[in-house]
Scaffold this motif. Structure first.
Motif, mmCIF file in Angstrom:
data_model
loop_
_atom_site.group_PDB
_atom_site.id
_atom_site.type_symbol
_atom_site.label_atom_id
_atom_site.label_comp_id
_atom_site.label_asym_id
_atom_site.label_seq_id
_atom_site.Cartn_x
_atom_site.Cartn_y
_atom_site.Cartn_z
ATOM 1 N N GLN A 53 0.821 -1.207 0.000
ATOM 2 C CA GLN A 53 0.000 0.000 0.000
ATOM 3 C C GLN A 53 0.855 1.256 0.000
ATOM 4 O O GLN A 53 0.579 2.225 -0.706
ATOM 5 N N ALA A 54 1.953 1.226 0.778
ATOM 6 C CA ALA A 54 2.863 2.374 0.816
ATOM 7 C C ALA A 54 3.511 2.604 -0.542
ATOM 8 O O ALA A 54 3.696 3.742 -0.986
ATOM 9 N N GLU A 55 3.837 1.491 -1.230
ATOM 10 C CA GLU A 55 4.437 1.602 -2.560
ATOM 11 C C GLU A 55 3.426 2.161 -3.566
ATOM 12 O O GLU A 55 3.769 2.967 -4.424
ATOM 13 N N LEU A 56 2.175 1.721 -3.447
ATOM 14 C CA LEU A 56 1.125 2.216 -4.341
ATOM 15 C C LEU A 56 0.895 3.711 -4.142
ATOM 16 O O LEU A 56 0.712 4.451 -5.111
ATOM 17 N N ASP A 57 0.909 4.134 -2.888
ATOM 18 C CA ASP A 57 0.695 5.554 -2.594
ATOM 19 C C ASP A 57 1.804 6.421 -3.175
ATOM 20 O O ASP A 57 1.612 7.617 -3.418
ATOM 21 N N ASP A 58 2.974 5.798 -3.401
ATOM 22 C CA ASP A 58 4.126 6.545 -3.894
ATOM 23 C C ASP A 58 4.129 6.681 -5.419
ATOM 24 O O ASP A 58 4.924 7.425 -5.981
ATOM 25 N N ILE A 59 3.236 5.932 -6.100
ATOM 26 C CA ILE A 59 3.177 5.981 -7.558
ATOM 27 C C ILE A 59 2.353 7.182 -8.015
ATOM 28 O O ILE A 59 1.232 7.394 -7.552
ATOM 29 N N THR A 60 2.922 7.961 -8.912
ATOM 30 C CA THR A 60 2.238 9.148 -9.425
ATOM 31 C C THR A 60 1.690 8.880 -10.833
ATOM 32 O O THR A 60 2.049 7.885 -11.476
ATOM 33 N N GLU A 61 0.868 9.795 -11.298
ATOM 34 C CA GLU A 61 0.347 9.700 -12.664
ATOM 35 C C GLU A 61 1.490 9.758 -13.667
ATOM 36 O O GLU A 61 1.494 9.029 -14.670
ATOM 37 N N GLN A 62 2.498 10.586 -13.394
ATOM 38 C CA GLN A 62 3.636 10.711 -14.300
ATOM 39 C C GLN A 62 4.423 9.412 -14.371
ATOM 40 O O GLN A 62 4.946 9.042 -15.440
ATOM 41 N N ASP A 63 4.531 8.698 -13.232
ATOM 42 C CA ASP A 63 5.194 7.386 -13.234
ATOM 43 C C ASP A 63 4.510 6.449 -14.221
ATOM 44 O O ASP A 63 5.170 5.713 -14.963
ATOM 45 N N CYS A 64 3.183 6.454 -14.224
ATOM 46 C CA CYS A 64 2.409 5.580 -15.105
ATOM 47 C C CYS A 64 2.594 5.972 -16.564
ATOM 48 O O CYS A 64 2.745 5.112 -17.439
ATOM 49 N N ILE A 65 2.598 7.293 -16.835
ATOM 50 C CA ILE A 65 2.808 7.775 -18.197
ATOM 51 C C ILE A 65 4.198 7.382 -18.690
ATOM 52 O O ILE A 65 4.367 6.855 -19.798
ATOM 53 N N ASP A 66 5.217 7.619 -17.856
ATOM 54 C CA ASP A 66 6.592 7.286 -18.230
ATOM 55 C C ASP A 66 6.753 5.792 -18.481
ATOM 56 O O ASP A 66 7.469 5.379 -19.407
ATOM 57 N N TYR A 67 6.098 4.990 -17.667
ATOM 58 C CA TYR A 67 6.201 3.529 -17.814
ATOM 59 C C TYR A 67 5.632 3.089 -19.153
ATOM 60 O O TYR A 67 6.235 2.274 -19.867
ATOM 61 N N MET A 68 4.459 3.596 -19.520
ATOM 62 C CA MET A 68 3.827 3.199 -20.771
ATOM 63 C C MET A 68 4.644 3.638 -21.974
ATOM 64 O O MET A 68 4.808 2.877 -22.946
ATOM 65 N N VAL A 69 5.182 4.864 -21.927
ATOM 66 C CA VAL A 69 6.018 5.348 -23.034
ATOM 67 C C VAL A 69 7.274 4.490 -23.155
ATOM 68 O O VAL A 69 7.679 4.100 -24.260
ATOM 69 N N ASN A 70 7.893 4.171 -22.026
ATOM 70 C CA ASN A 70 9.099 3.348 -22.025
ATOM 71 C C ASN A 70 8.818 1.955 -22.580
ATOM 72 O O ASN A 70 9.607 1.396 -23.344
ATOM 73 N N LEU A 71 7.659 1.396 -22.200
ATOM 74 C CA LEU A 71 7.276 0.066 -22.658
ATOM 75 C C LEU A 71 7.099 0.036 -24.169
ATOM 76 O O LEU A 71 7.625 -0.840 -24.856
ATOM 77 N N VAL A 72 6.364 1.020 -24.686
ATOM 78 C CA VAL A 72 6.030 1.038 -26.108
ATOM 79 C C VAL A 72 7.224 1.453 -26.977
ATOM 80 O O VAL A 72 7.448 0.878 -28.048
ATOM 81 N N ILE A 73 8.007 2.426 -26.525
ATOM 82 C CA ILE A 73 9.102 2.951 -27.340
ATOM 83 C C ILE A 73 10.424 2.252 -27.046
ATOM 84 O O ILE A 73 10.984 1.554 -27.892
ATOM 85 N N ASN A 74 10.950 2.435 -25.840
ATOM 86 C CA ASN A 74 12.302 1.950 -25.534
ATOM 87 C C ASN A 74 12.421 0.432 -25.549
ATOM 88 O O ASN A 74 13.340 -0.121 -26.163
ATOM 89 N N ARG A 75 11.510 -0.248 -24.866
ATOM 90 C CA ARG A 75 11.622 -1.708 -24.795
ATOM 91 C C ARG A 75 11.351 -2.371 -26.138
ATOM 92 O O ARG A 75 11.968 -3.376 -26.476
ATOM 93 N N THR A 76 10.420 -1.804 -26.905
ATOM 94 C CA THR A 76 10.168 -2.346 -28.243
ATOM 95 C C THR A 76 11.396 -2.177 -29.123
ATOM 96 O O THR A 76 11.786 -3.091 -29.859
ATOM 97 N N PHE A 77 12.042 -1.015 -29.030
ATOM 98 C CA PHE A 77 13.243 -0.764 -29.822
ATOM 99 C C PHE A 77 14.369 -1.703 -29.404
ATOM 100 O O PHE A 77 15.070 -2.268 -30.254
ATOM 101 N N ASP A 78 14.550 -1.901 -28.092
ATOM 102 C CA ASP A 78 15.589 -2.806 -27.607
ATOM 103 C C ASP A 78 15.372 -4.217 -28.133
ATOM 104 O O ASP A 78 16.318 -4.908 -28.520
ATOM 105 N N GLY A 79 14.099 -4.656 -28.124
ATOM 106 C CA GLY A 79 13.790 -5.988 -28.637
ATOM 107 C C GLY A 79 14.077 -6.095 -30.123
ATOM 108 O O GLY A 79 14.569 -7.121 -30.601
ATOM 109 N N TYR A 80 13.787 -5.027 -30.852
ATOM 110 C CA TYR A 80 14.041 -4.990 -32.295
ATOM 111 C C TYR A 80 15.533 -5.092 -32.591
ATOM 112 O O TYR A 80 15.962 -5.854 -33.458
#
Length: 228
Positions: free
Chosen positions: A87-114
């Motif tokens: 619960q403490a970890e969840l409270d520490d997650i911000t909206e920006q964390d979620c946005i950054d994670y999704m962008v990283n997943l779609v862009i950076n990790r996809t590129f690394d896999g490629y």
């Protein structure tokens, strides 16, 4: 035939149960509460018990493996991990964390896999030979022992890529190559092109072709088929 329709309320209840199960299972695994040191060798123990009913298994487990009080304490510990640590970890997650994670997943990790895919052996071969290399159909793998193919006009060249590290020795591979010679000749009869063995190994964490002389042989076969 009786068909029962699920109401929205029923579906919501099922989803809630599944969500709760997912949370409990994830946290339990994360903190290793289901590891052998905590719950004992459950798979081995139940075979040893050979119970006919769940009641028989429960009685045997609490008597011979871990006590019920011990399992209850693990349950309490699981509750603390969820309600305090997670619960403490969840409270520490911000909206920006979620946005950054999704962008990283779609862009950076996809590129690394490629890039990783391109740097594989067949990716290297594609660049060197300047031809498209495709994974062979399962049927070709079974019938002709071919991993990849190169299409030249209406003809095909077969490739088999074999690692020579991680405990796989060259004598074993050459023995296998000799055993597969007939299937490779059959491939040539059917598709017109030869089959080539490409040996690979890892050097400084990167896959490299061992028998680099095979590249010129493949090039020669490509040119031969282009002239047909």
């Amino acid at each position: 035939m009786r068909i029962e329709l699920l109401t929205l309320g029923t579906i919501g209840t099922i989803e809630a149960i599944m969500a709760k199960e997912w949370i409990l299972n994830s946290v339990m695994n994360r903190f290793q509460l289901n590891f052998k040191r905590n719950v004992g060798p459950t798979s081995e123990s139940i075979r040893k018990c050979s119970p006919k009913t769940v009641e028989e298994w429960e009685e045997w487990y609490f008597k011979n493996v871990k006590t019920k009080d011990h399992i209850v304490e693990l349950g309490k510990k699981l509750y603390i991990k969820i309600t305090e640590v997670v619960q403490a970890e969840l409270d520490d997650i911000t909206e920006q964390d979620c946005i950054d994670y999704m962008v990283n997943l779609v862009i950076n990790r996809t590129f690394d896999g490629y890039i990783t895919e391109i740097e594989t052996i067949y990716g290297q071969l594609e660049k060197i030979l300047e031809v498209k290399i495709e994974p062979a159909p399962d049927e070709w793998d079974r019938l002709f022992n071919v991993d990849f193919y190169i299409k030249i006009k209406e003809k095909y060249i077969g490739l088999q890529i074999k690692p020579v590290n991680e405990g796989i020795q060259l004598p074993e591979i050459f023995k296998e190559k000799n055993l597969q010679a007939k299937t490779h000749l059959k491939f040539t009869e059917v598709f017109g092109g030869k089959v080539f063995y490409v040996f690979s190994t890892k050097i400084n964490g990167k896959k490299e072709i061992v028998n680099k002389e095979i590249i010129e042989e493949i090039k020669a076969e490509v040119e031969r088929l282009k002239k047909l």
